[in-house]
Design an enzyme around this catalytic site. Structure first.
Site, short mmCIF file in Angstrom:
data_model
loop_
_atom_site.label_atom_id
_atom_site.label_comp_id
_atom_site.label_asym_id
_atom_site.label_seq_id
_atom_site.Cartn_x
_atom_site.Cartn_y
_atom_site.Cartn_z
N SER A 190 1.06 -1.03 -0.18
CA SER A 190 0.16 0.02 0.05
C SER A 190 0.94 1.31 0.19
O SER A 190 2.08 1.09 0.74
CB SER A 190 -0.86 -0.04 0.96
N TYR A 229 -1.36 -0.69 10.56
CA TYR A 229 -1.60 -1.10 9.00
C TYR A 229 -0.42 -0.52 8.16
O TYR A 229 0.43 -1.18 7.47
CB TYR A 229 -2.87 -0.38 8.37
#
Length: 260
Positions: free
Chosen positions: A149, A166
């Site tokens: 990501s 994350y």
């Protein structure tokens, strides 16, 4: 010398896509299947797997869904057994399954940290190890594509998302990709990562609602979010012989957000 069409062909190949029942995973499973690969997709919910396999079958893609919670070590081993039993060998592994959690760093729950890390990093290591040792290394070839990501490339601006686990997990996945590429190149295995920006999905639904999809789109040089086609070309490049001399790389697919 092969044509470009032949270089991108996956005829006779097999692929595993985790988190493949919806969103980005299903998009990539479609791309691989459309190029000729037989596909196994993994997810936690059987109903979503059934729907995804029906969607893939309607496009002429041979696909099997295997229910698995890949955050659990024993489930990863069982899934690898079943996937290899179904496909015989695994040529392409797309590690897409992931989780996120939002909370301030000072109050971030330890169990939430472990949940994110176990699925986003630990399961990827275990899956690479399982399919690498049992299928790719013995045959001297393989393609691994890790879905990172742009959150792994930078922190969050003040007042925006509070996703320390994350972001940390995706940064770890990026360096995992580089390190594994260095170790397994001698086995004919390429290891690359795709770093998506904002795509509408179940995971990003809350963020898009809070920040505003139009606002986030305007922050991208291309002025748009990702759509249901935007990962297909990237995953095919890394999964096929068109990308056979590319390894240890991270490709951001984010409309230019990470470039400015």
């Amino acid at each position: 010398m092969r044509t470009v069409r032949e270089l991108f062909s996956l005829e006779g190949k097999t692929a595993v896509v985790t988190g493949g029942s919806r969103g980005l995973g299903l998009q990539m499973a479609e791309a691989l299947g459309e190029q000729g690969a037989r596909v196994v997709i993994a997810a936690r919910k059987q109903a979503e797997l059934d729907d995804a396999c029906a969607q893939l079958a309607a496009r002429g893609i041979e696909a099997t869904g295997i229910r698995a919670d890949l955050s659990e070590q024993t489930a990863v081993a069982a899934f690898a057994d079943e996937a290899l039993g179904c496909l015989g060998q695994v040529d392409i592994l797309v590690n897409n399954a992931g989780a996120t959690w939002g909370a301030p760093a000072e109050d971030f729950p330890l169990d939430a940290w472990d949940k994110v890390m176990n699925l986003n990093v630990r399961s990827v290591f275990l899956l690479c190890q399982a399919f690498g040792k049992r299928s790719m290394i013995p045959r001297g070839r393989g393609r691994i594509v890790n879905i990172a990501s742009i959150a792994g490339l930078a922190g969050n601006p003040p007042g925006s998302m509070q996703t320390i686990a994350y972001n940390t997990s995706k940064a770890a996945l990026i360096n995992f990709t580089r390190t594994l590429a260095g170790e397994w190149g001698r086995h004919g295995i390429t290891v690359n990562a795709i770093a998506p920006g904002f795509f509408p999905s179940k995971m990003t639904k809350g963020i898009l609602a809070a920040a505003g999809a139009d606002t986030l789109a305007r922050q991208a040089p291309l002025g748009r979010l990702g759509d249901e086609e935007d990962l297909k070309g990237a995953v095919l490049l890394f999964a096929s012989d068109a990308g056979k001399h590319i390894t240890g790389q991270v490709l951001a697919v984010d409309g230019g957000v990470s470039a400015v």
